[in-house]
Design an enzyme around this catalytic site. Structure first.
Site, short mmCIF file in Angstrom:
data_model
loop_
_atom_site.label_atom_id
_atom_site.label_comp_id
_atom_site.label_asym_id
_atom_site.label_seq_id
_atom_site.Cartn_x
_atom_site.Cartn_y
_atom_site.Cartn_z
N GLY A 1 0.80 5.49 0.49
CA GLY A 1 -0.16 6.76 1.38
C GLY A 1 0.91 7.99 1.10
CB ALA A 2 -0.02 11.18 2.38
CG ASN A 3 2.47 10.54 6.06
OD1 ASN A 3 3.04 11.72 5.78
ND2 ASN A 3 1.91 10.55 7.05
N GLY B 1 0.92 -1.19 -0.05
CA GLY B 1 -0.05 -0.03 -0.14
C GLY B 1 0.72 1.29 -0.10
CG ASP C 1 -6.11 8.17 9.55
OD1 ASP C 1 -7.45 8.49 9.40
OD2 ASP C 1 -5.31 8.23 8.52
CE LYS D 1 4.39 4.65 6.06
NZ LYS D 1 3.41 5.33 6.77
CB VAL E 1 3.31 -0.71 3.71
CG1 VAL E 1 3.74 -1.76 4.57
CG2 VAL E 1 3.14 0.71 4.48
#
Lengths: 245, 318
Positions: free
Chosen positions: B36-38, B34, B146, B54, B41
């Site tokens: 994401g913005a950060n 996956g 979150d 990650k 992974v």
């Protein structure tokens, strides 16, 4: 560590400047005065043209801030994220410089083993929670922005919600450009809450010119002069000045 | 820094090797799990074992999340987040270095896929599990932040809910670090973004609601009223109205309070012959059904004994 005030300009626009000084130079000027400049480009359904995109990125880059181009509907989430991210970025810079002081030449957080970084990060987090912020919001109200303004307003409420969840104090002020008579017009003076902005957008006149540069130049002068980012860490003030000269 | 370009930074292919600069461990990339913005992974192998790795451009993100994972291991018996295995840097080229951390690989479908597969009966069960984990986390001084179905994985042969992304986890009393609008009470105008247990409980209720309405909906400006409408209009959600609405209003002080309310609801729900009949109307109906039976039984018995007695007397007389 005692914290001072962190100053940001948040520029919300949908395109290119076409009047007055180069906004990128004005943004660099802001940075020199301890004010970071963040830019959010608002798209409708179409993409912003290459030139506008480039200007948005360059303003943020020379202003030491963060930029992002988004669709109007993502605006709320983006505005608060960009502001917080820029805040963290500035604080990281400050803490890094402090580390250089302690660790010697050109040592930054990346040179520490991962185990020790955690503690430094704790300091950054702590600062981000407690630092006082002054955010000057500069909204482009040229003709093409007109129907995006309700969304902008909502995004600004959301920003105030996010920042006011912190322990540190916040002050917001709102300016639009072009103004009725001048390049830029003040709609809201420094206030801790953006909720007071309910009706101000209604009386806007939207014109054809986009004086981004002059607006930035004006905006810088509205920040209070007495404290700057350099005072953010008061403990080693003197040494810090020496280092930065 | 321009955020719009962050997602596409890593494009590691299967077989790529990541070497740790400090701890000298070697990881082999299997596939992307996956992005994401950060950061991204990846599924990776270390000494034949599957791990989740990650990696991020932003070293501070890594450090910050590692801090959270470390403090999780101090929480006794917590199974909420993945356990942390390693933190290190990867010298990508002479000038660029990326920070990464390695954690336990939690394998399983996400919350929505699991419920789609196994049925809605699992919703309250998994919510009960989630709430006990949240209780532990809150006791340790943290708020998850979150919470959303994408961050929740159901794993194991005895299905157990686990959280896989701790990026939003915040110390109590601070401002929530990361959130997703649909699950954020601030977005709905129903509270602040301060990290408090009630913040997580609101998100849990929204996760529950989202399980019933697979597509997220946007706010229409009516706030709580809109959400209450959604709850009341849905057959399953309506049963849990007594849990969901107080959670949305921030009326449960602790996750345990909400868990108890949910338990009480599911208990009512699971009583025999309970489907579709509400308890108050069931109680009297059982009474009216039971009493005439007893009465007629007694009358028959009395008549029967009376008859025998009559015949006894009759036979004595003759």
């Amino acid at each position: 560590m005692k914290t001072g005030t962190l100053k940001q300009i948040l520029l919300i626009t949908d395109g290119c400047s076409n009047v007055g000084e180069d906004p990128i130079a004005m943004s660099a000027l802001a940075k020199e005065q301890g004010v970071s400049v963040n830019v959010i480009g608002v798209m409708e359904n179409d993409v912003i043209d290459e030139k506008g995109m480039q200007e948005i990125e360059s303003i943020a880059l020379s202003g030491g801030g963060v930029s992002q181009v988004v669709y109007a509907r993502q605006l709320s989430h983006t505005v608060q994220m960009v502001t917080r991210q820029a805040m963290t970025q500035t604080l990281q810079g400050v803490v890094n410089r402090e580390l250089t002081q302690i660790l010697g030449n050109k040592q930054t957080i990346e040179d520490l083993p991962p185990e020790q970084r955690g503690e430094v990060m704790e300091v950054v987090d702590e600062l981000g929670e407690t630092v006082e912020m002054e955010v000057l919001i500069l909204v482009d109200t040229s003709a093409s922005m007109k129907h995006k303004l309700p969304t902008v307003k909502e995004a600004l409420f959301d920003l105030s919600l996010s920042l006011n969840a912190r322990m540190g104090k916040n002050k917001f002020s709102l300016f639009v450009f072009p103004g009725k008579k001048n390049d830029v017009e003040k709609l809201l003076d420094w206030t801790p809450k953006l909720e007071s902005l309910t009706s101000v957008f209604a009386k806007l006149s939207t014109g054809g010119i986009t004086p981004t540069g002059p607006a930035l130049r004006e905006a810088i002068t509205y920040f209070e002069k007495k404290r700057s980012l350099r005072n953010l860490i008061s403990r080693n003030d003197d040494e810090y000045y020496e280092e930065s000269i | 820094m321009t955020m719009s370009t962050m997602k596409s930074q890593f494009n590691l292919q299967k077989g790529a090797i990541i070497n740790g600069k400090w701890h000298h461990k070697q990881y082999r990339i299997e596939k992307e799990l996956g992005a994401g913005a950060n950061g991204v992974v990846y599924l990776a192998t270390y000494l034949e074992q599957l791990v989740a790795l990650k990696i991020s451009e932003n070293g501070y993100t890594v450090t910050s999340e590692v801090n959270v994972l470390k403090s999780f291991t101090k929480v006794q018996g917590s199974t909420l987040g993945p356990s942390l295995l390693d933190v290190d840097d990867w010298q990508f080229s002479s000038s660029t270095m990326y920070s990464f951390y390695v954690m336990e690989y939690i394998h399983g479908p996400d919350l929505h896929s699991f419920i789609k597969q196994k049925g809605e009966a699992w919703i309250p069960v998994l919510m009960l599990q989630l709430l006990s984990d949240l209780e532990e986390l809150h006791k340790a001084g943290w708020v998850f932040g979150d919470l959303k179905p994408e961050n929740l994985i159901v794993t194991g042969r005895a299905p157990r809910i686990r959280c896989i992304d701790v990026g939003g986890t915040t110390l109590k009393g601070r401002a929530i670090k990361e959130f997703t609008e649909f699950y954020d009470r601030g977005y709905w105008g129903l509270g602040s973004r301060k990290a408090e247990p009630t913040y997580d409980l609101f998100s849990s209720a929204m996760v529950f609601i989202h399980c019933a309405y697979p597509s997220r909906f946007s706010k229409d400006g009516r706030g709580l009223e809109q959400l209450m409408d959604r709850v009341k209009k849905h057959k399953i959600l309506k049963t849990y109205e007594g849990v969901l609405i107080p959670a949305l209003q921030g009326r449960f002080k602790t996750a345990e309070d909400m868990r108890q309310a949910l338990l009480a609801c599911s208990y009512k729900q699971n009583r025999p012959k309970g489907t579709g009949v509400s308890p108050p109307s069931r109680q009297p109906s059982r009474k009216t059904k039971g009493k005439p039976n007893g009465k007629t039984g007694a009358i028959v018995l009395i008549l029967f004994i009376g008859c025998i007695y009559f015949f006894y007397l009759y036979s004595q007389m003759v």
